[in-house]
Design an enzyme around this catalytic site. Structure first.
Site, PDB file in Angstrom:
ATOM      1  N   GLU A 102       3.173 -20.154   5.708  1.00  0.00           N
ATOM      2  CA  GLU A 102       4.212 -19.203   6.142  1.00  0.00           C
ATOM      3  C   GLU A 102       4.865 -18.584   4.904  1.00  0.00           C
ATOM      4  O   GLU A 102       4.913 -19.216   3.845  1.00  0.00           O
ATOM      5  CB  GLU A 102       5.226 -19.993   6.983  1.00  0.00           C
ATOM      6  CG  GLU A 102       6.496 -19.280   7.372  1.00  0.00           C
ATOM      7  CD  GLU A 102       6.304 -18.170   8.396  1.00  0.00           C
ATOM      8  OE1 GLU A 102       5.368 -17.365   8.237  1.00  0.00           O
ATOM      9  OE2 GLU A 102       7.115 -18.082   9.329  1.00  0.00           O
ATOM     10  N   ASP A 103       5.382 -17.374   5.051  1.00  0.00           N
ATOM     11  CA  ASP A 103       6.070 -16.762   3.908  1.00  0.00           C
ATOM     12  C   ASP A 103       7.454 -17.368   3.706  1.00  0.00           C
ATOM     13  O   ASP A 103       7.805 -17.783   2.612  1.00  0.00           O
ATOM     14  CB  ASP A 103       6.136 -15.221   4.046  1.00  0.00           C
ATOM     15  CG  ASP A 103       6.786 -14.744   5.345  1.00  0.00           C
ATOM     16  OD1 ASP A 103       7.084 -15.576   6.234  1.00  0.00           O
ATOM     17  OD2 ASP A 103       6.986 -13.524   5.481  1.00  0.00           O
ATOM     18  N   ASP A 106      13.267 -19.305   7.893  1.00  0.00           N
ATOM     19  CA  ASP A 106      14.647 -18.826   7.906  1.00  0.00           C
ATOM     20  C   ASP A 106      15.410 -19.618   8.981  1.00  0.00           C
ATOM     21  O   ASP A 106      15.941 -20.689   8.696  1.00  0.00           O
ATOM     22  CB  ASP A 106      14.578 -17.317   8.190  1.00  0.00           C
ATOM     23  CG  ASP A 106      15.908 -16.615   8.114  1.00  0.00           C
ATOM     24  OD1 ASP A 106      16.656 -16.887   7.173  1.00  0.00           O
ATOM     25  OD2 ASP A 106      16.210 -15.791   8.998  1.00  0.00           O
ATOM     26  N   PHE A 155      18.693 -11.911   1.635  1.00  0.00           N
ATOM     27  CA  PHE A 155      17.465 -11.252   2.076  1.00  0.00           C
ATOM     28  C   PHE A 155      16.595 -10.930   0.864  1.00  0.00           C
ATOM     29  O   PHE A 155      17.063 -10.356  -0.119  1.00  0.00           O
ATOM     30  CB  PHE A 155      17.801  -9.973   2.852  1.00  0.00           C
ATOM     31  CG  PHE A 155      16.594  -9.364   3.493  1.00  0.00           C
ATOM     32  CD1 PHE A 155      16.074  -9.887   4.672  1.00  0.00           C
ATOM     33  CD2 PHE A 155      15.944  -8.284   2.910  1.00  0.00           C
ATOM     34  CE1 PHE A 155      14.934  -9.347   5.261  1.00  0.00           C
ATOM     35  CE2 PHE A 155      14.808  -7.727   3.490  1.00  0.00           C
ATOM     36  CZ  PHE A 155      14.304  -8.269   4.667  1.00  0.00           C
ATOM     37  N   ASP A 162       8.474  -8.062   3.370  1.00  0.00           N
ATOM     38  CA  ASP A 162       8.842  -6.641   3.470  1.00  0.00           C
ATOM     39  C   ASP A 162      10.295  -6.419   3.854  1.00  0.00           C
ATOM     40  O   ASP A 162      10.963  -7.319   4.379  1.00  0.00           O
ATOM     41  CB  ASP A 162       7.985  -5.960   4.538  1.00  0.00           C
ATOM     42  CG  ASP A 162       8.398  -6.370   5.957  1.00  0.00           C
ATOM     43  OD1 ASP A 162       8.570  -7.584   6.183  1.00  0.00           O
ATOM     44  OD2 ASP A 162       8.565  -5.481   6.805  1.00  0.00           O
ATOM     45  N   ARG A 168       5.972  -5.134   0.390  1.00  0.00           N
ATOM     46  CA  ARG A 168       5.044  -6.277   0.398  1.00  0.00           C
ATOM     47  C   ARG A 168       4.173  -6.314  -0.853  1.00  0.00           C
ATOM     48  O   ARG A 168       3.686  -7.354  -1.255  1.00  0.00           O
ATOM     49  CB  ARG A 168       4.122  -6.219   1.627  1.00  0.00           C
ATOM     50  CG  ARG A 168       4.833  -6.398   2.952  1.00  0.00           C
ATOM     51  CD  ARG A 168       3.818  -6.685   4.053  1.00  0.00           C
ATOM     52  NE  ARG A 168       4.366  -6.499   5.379  1.00  0.00           N
ATOM     53  CZ  ARG A 168       5.024  -7.429   6.074  1.00  0.00           C
ATOM     54  NH1 ARG A 168       5.259  -8.608   5.532  1.00  0.00           N
ATOM     55  NH2 ARG A 168       5.456  -7.189   7.282  1.00  0.00           N
TER      56      ARG A 168
HETATM   57  P1  5GP Z   1      12.398 -17.620  11.348  1.00  0.00           P
HETATM   58  O1  5GP Z   1      11.688 -17.682  12.646  1.00  0.00           O
HETATM   59  O2  5GP Z   1      12.274 -18.840  10.496  1.00  0.00           O
HETATM   60  O3  5GP Z   1      13.842 -17.213  11.524  1.00  0.00           O
HETATM   61  O4  5GP Z   1      11.832 -16.355  10.610  1.00  0.00           O
HETATM   62  C1  5GP Z   1      10.793 -16.318   9.805  1.00  0.00           C
HETATM   63  C2  5GP Z   1      10.398 -14.871   9.589  1.00  0.00           C
HETATM   64  O5  5GP Z   1      11.529 -14.024   9.389  1.00  0.00           O
HETATM   65  C3  5GP Z   1       9.604 -14.763   8.313  1.00  0.00           C
HETATM   66  O6  5GP Z   1       8.238 -14.991   8.565  1.00  0.00           O
HETATM   67  C4  5GP Z   1       9.918 -13.359   7.846  1.00  0.00           C
HETATM   68  O7  5GP Z   1       9.031 -12.449   8.468  1.00  0.00           O
HETATM   69  C5  5GP Z   1      11.322 -13.090   8.366  1.00  0.00           C
HETATM   70  N1  5GP Z   1      12.333 -13.313   7.299  1.00  0.00           N
HETATM   71  C6  5GP Z   1      13.280 -14.259   7.268  1.00  0.00           C
HETATM   72  N2  5GP Z   1      14.049 -14.162   6.156  1.00  0.00           N
HETATM   73  C7  5GP Z   1      13.547 -13.134   5.452  1.00  0.00           C
HETATM   74  C8  5GP Z   1      13.892 -12.527   4.185  1.00  0.00           C
HETATM   75  O8  5GP Z   1      14.809 -12.936   3.446  1.00  0.00           O
HETATM   76  N3  5GP Z   1      13.136 -11.483   3.793  1.00  0.00           N
HETATM   77  C9  5GP Z   1      12.098 -10.982   4.540  1.00  0.00           C
HETATM   78  N4  5GP Z   1      11.440  -9.938   4.034  1.00  0.00           N
HETATM   79  N5  5GP Z   1      11.747 -11.523   5.735  1.00  0.00           N
HETATM   80  C10 5GP Z   1      12.461 -12.586   6.181  1.00  0.00           C
END
Ligand code: 5GP
Length: 179
Positions: A102-103, A106, A155, A162, A168
């Site tokens: 995963e990237d 959050d 962020f 992105d 990206r």
């Molecule tokens: P979660 O389900 O854990 O809240 O969200 C994960 C997804 O939210 C990540 O895969 C990403 O696409 C997006 N995301 C969460 N925080 C960031 C951030 O700081 N920057 C970016 N570009 N995407 C984020």
């Protein structure tokens, strides 16, 4: 430190490319050790994971496979919120050692959904590798065994991540500049 503009927002370099690559190498070394003699399947979560997945994969020396999934952006709602479906999961995961790639974790909701979906497919084990983790934002408990960077609640863009479709391709990671 360089400052860039994407859409309406300014961003400043926070983690240079060399530092990202070095940190991914260290995590790959842990995976090489932990999965010695096994043949894990990496499961990248698109879109954001592609650069991390590529760098991680090229540093793995064990036998391994890779596949990619995507989560639908919207699939009805329940009282608990939006249900996202895992798309593109065609592999047979029964008895497999799966490493989700995963990237960024959050709120943790994406990883929670992935774990639920994989849980019904009978894998031998499932672990999470995430390039970034924002612990302050977690809404559900998620165990990220292979976290590369722990970052504050800000962020970020770059290295696969992105802002509204752009950024990206940036080699470094950038923090948003709050105004
Ligand atoms: P979660 O389900 O854990 O809240 O969200 C994960 C997804 O939210 C990540 O895969 C990403 O696409 C997006 N995301 C969460 N925080 C960031 C951030 O700081 N920057 C970016 N570009 N995407 C984020």
């Amino acid at each position: 430190m360089s400052r860039i503009k994407i859409h309406d927002k300014y961003f400043e370099t926070s983690i240079p490319h060399e530092e990202i690559v070095a940190a991914i190498k260290r995590v790959a070394a842990d995976i090489n050790k932990d999965y010695a003699g096994k043949r894990p399947i990496l499961l990248g979560v698109l879109n954001g994971c592609f650069m991390f997945a590529a760098e991680l994969m090229r540093n793995l020396e064990i036998e391994c496979e890779i596949s990619f999934v995507k989560l639908s952006s919207y699939q009805g709602t329940t009282t608990t919120g939006v249900i996202r479906e895992v798309l593109g999961l065609t592999e047979n995961l029964a008895g497999r050692d799966v490493i989700i790639v995963e990237d960024i974790v959050d709120t943790g909701l994406t990883m929670q959904r992935m774990m639920e979906s994989l849980g019904t497919r009978g894998p031998a084990s499932v672990q999470i590798a995430s390039l970034f983790v924002k612990p302050a934002r977690l809404q559900v408990p998620v165990d990220v065994k292979y976290g590369v960077f722990t970052i504050p609640d800000r962020f970020i863009v770059g290295y696969g991540l992105d802002y509204d479709g752009l950024g990206r391709n940036l080699q470094d990671v950038y923090d948003v500049v709050e105004d």
